[in-house]
Design an enzyme around this catalytic site. Structure first.
Site, PDB file in Angstrom:
ATOM      1  N   SER A 133     -36.992  39.591  22.802  1.00  0.00           N
ATOM      2  CA  SER A 133     -37.098  40.423  21.612  1.00  0.00           C
ATOM      3  C   SER A 133     -38.556  40.756  21.337  1.00  0.00           C
ATOM      4  CB  SER A 133     -36.438  39.767  20.418  1.00  0.00           C
ATOM      5  OG  SER A 133     -36.168  40.738  19.426  1.00  0.00           O
ATOM      6  N   HIS A 152     -45.975  32.683  16.675  1.00  0.00           N
ATOM      7  CA  HIS A 152     -47.016  31.943  15.966  1.00  0.00           C
ATOM      8  C   HIS A 152     -47.863  32.873  15.095  1.00  0.00           C
ATOM      9  CE1 HIS A 152     -46.685  28.096  18.395  1.00  0.00           C
ATOM     10  NE2 HIS A 152     -45.837  28.922  18.992  1.00  0.00           N
ATOM     11  N   ASP A 205     -46.172  34.488  23.547  1.00  0.00           N
ATOM     12  CA  ASP A 205     -46.211  34.736  24.977  1.00  0.00           C
ATOM     13  C   ASP A 205     -45.449  36.039  25.171  1.00  0.00           C
ATOM     14  OD1 ASP A 205     -47.324  32.224  25.141  1.00  0.00           O
ATOM     15  OD2 ASP A 205     -45.894  31.439  26.599  1.00  0.00           O
TER      16      ASP A 205
END
Length: 411
Positions: free
Chosen positions: A369, A278, A219
């Site tokens: 980050s 992911h 995201d």
């Protein structure tokens, strides 16, 4: 109004106070760091350093993050202790958008995301001096940023830090119904919540059955560039940015040769984002190489600063994945940043493990980050809309599993 906000005229604001524009913004999508109108001329380095330390210390004793470490430009006027501590910050907030625009995928709309105050102070320390400037009892700026980042990570690892979770949820209007554990009282620390897990069905993977499809790793706010040269032309302005420097390998090495001319995807996670990352491909987990470094902010303003190297200077961990469809390696680089305490690997730490698109690889502890994925030539053709936005340049808001691109069938 939450921190995804802006000092835009009311006509650009939607009913839920998330500012949107159907036309490109008239001002540059990114703040000009060295503009005469947006610096803090009355702020000394010692004052800026003291401000950053005070914000970190404040987070230990005060649970409302919006009144301290996550204060943004539109809230500064109601927080006297901050603009008394940091002279000129409220004037800067009134006269300039402290943050950047982000494109909403599938539309012509953009939102403005305000920068947390801690990131703005960190940039001031770096851009109006250098790492050799000494502050607060002769501590170098780089040392100060590292010390405060480690301190904040420890504070948010403590059981007492759970008291800040409700204000964090409210500040960023987080949707708790998509969480694997939606009851925020059940988290053991703030960092436990920060690295929260989602329900298995919360992020469906586009084209999951297609072995040539490649998806978003996080995201995030995303930029993509078909070549490193384009990335340096439009986005990454640090003079030391090269693939060998990013991966921490010699320019003459076999790894450097393999990734020569790579395509780059840059996944920037804001503090409000789900902070697990992911796998973008179907493949196999390889080695993880940790590279120690600095704790600079990874905001676009820092990445766009000529001569200032963020991605190749910050602490980072490089995971090498083998792409099932081509047999080629993909470098997955998790990059730490200001107030980010750690990078943790889950499936990404299990060498030899087979992973699918959308499988979890790891997580960041406190702070926003970035992940940079480097794809060797021929592994990916990015989706056209993502490339178009990146050439503006403006980031695109995407979720884990959203389409990133595809491996050309000829490969």
């Amino acid at each position: 109004m939450n921190v995804i906000s802006c000092l835009l005229p009311p006509r650009f604001r939607s009913q839920n106070n998330q500012e949107m524009s159907t036309q490109p913004p008239t001002d540059k999508p990114l703040e000009h760091i060295h503009s005469a109108s947006n610096n803090l001329p009355n702020l000394t380095h010692d004052q800026a350093a003291a401000g950053l330390v005070a914000l970190v210390d404040h987070s230990q004793k005060h649970t409302d993050v919006s009144q301290g470490i996550h204060a943004s430009s539109h809230t500064l006027f109601s927080i006297p202790w901050i603009h008394h501590l940091i002279p000129g910050i409220e004037k800067l907030a009134a006269e300039y958008h402290i943050g950047n625009f982000v494109a909403i995928r599938g539309s012509k709309e953009q939102i403005f995301e305000a920068m947390p105050i801690y990131a703005r102070i960190g940039m001031h320390l770096l851009f109006y001096g250098n790492e050799q400037v000494r502050v607060l009892h002769s501590t170098k700026v780089e040392t100060l940023l590292k010390e405060q980042s480690i301190k904040e990570g420890k504070l948010y690892d403590s059981p007492e830090s759970t008291a800040s979770i409700p204000s964090f949820v409210a500040t960023y209007s987080l949707e708790t119904s998509e969480l694997l554990e939606p009851d925020i009282t059940r988290y053991k620390t703030f960092n436990d919540f920060f690295s929260r897990k989602l329900r298995p069905d919360a992020r469906p993977v586009d084209n999951a059955a297609d072995p040539l499809a490649i998806c978003s790793a996080a995201d995030c706010r995303l930029t993509v560039y078909p070549t490193v040269d384009l990335a340096k032309q439009f986005w990454i302005k640090g003079r030391e940015f090269t693939i060998p420097n990013l991966l921490g390998v010699p320019p003459t090495s076999e790894t450097a040769s393999t990734f020569d001319g790579s395509s780059l995807a840059i996944f920037r996670l804001a503090p409000s984002d789900y902070h697990r990352f992911h796998c973008p491909i179907d493949g196999t987990v390889g080695e993880v190489v940790h590279i120690p470094g600095q704790y600079y902010t990874v905001n676009p303003q820092a990445v766009n600063e000529p001569g200032f190297d963020v991605f190749t200077a910050n602490t980072r961990s490089v995971l090498y994945l083998t792409h099932a469809a081509t047999g080629l390696p993909v470098a997955f680089v998790a990059i730490g940043a200001l107030l980010v305490g750690s990078i943790g690997w889950t499936n990404g730490g299990e060498k030899g493990k087979t992973v699918k698109k959308g499988d979890e690889l790891g997580y960041f502890a406190y702070g926003g980050s970035t992940v940079v994925a480097a794809f060797p030539k021929g592994v990916i053709e990015f989706d056209a809309d993502l490339v178009a936005n990146s050439m503006v340049p403006v980031e695109t808001l995407v979720k884990v599993g959203n389409s990133l691109g595809r491996t050309p069938a000829k490969v």
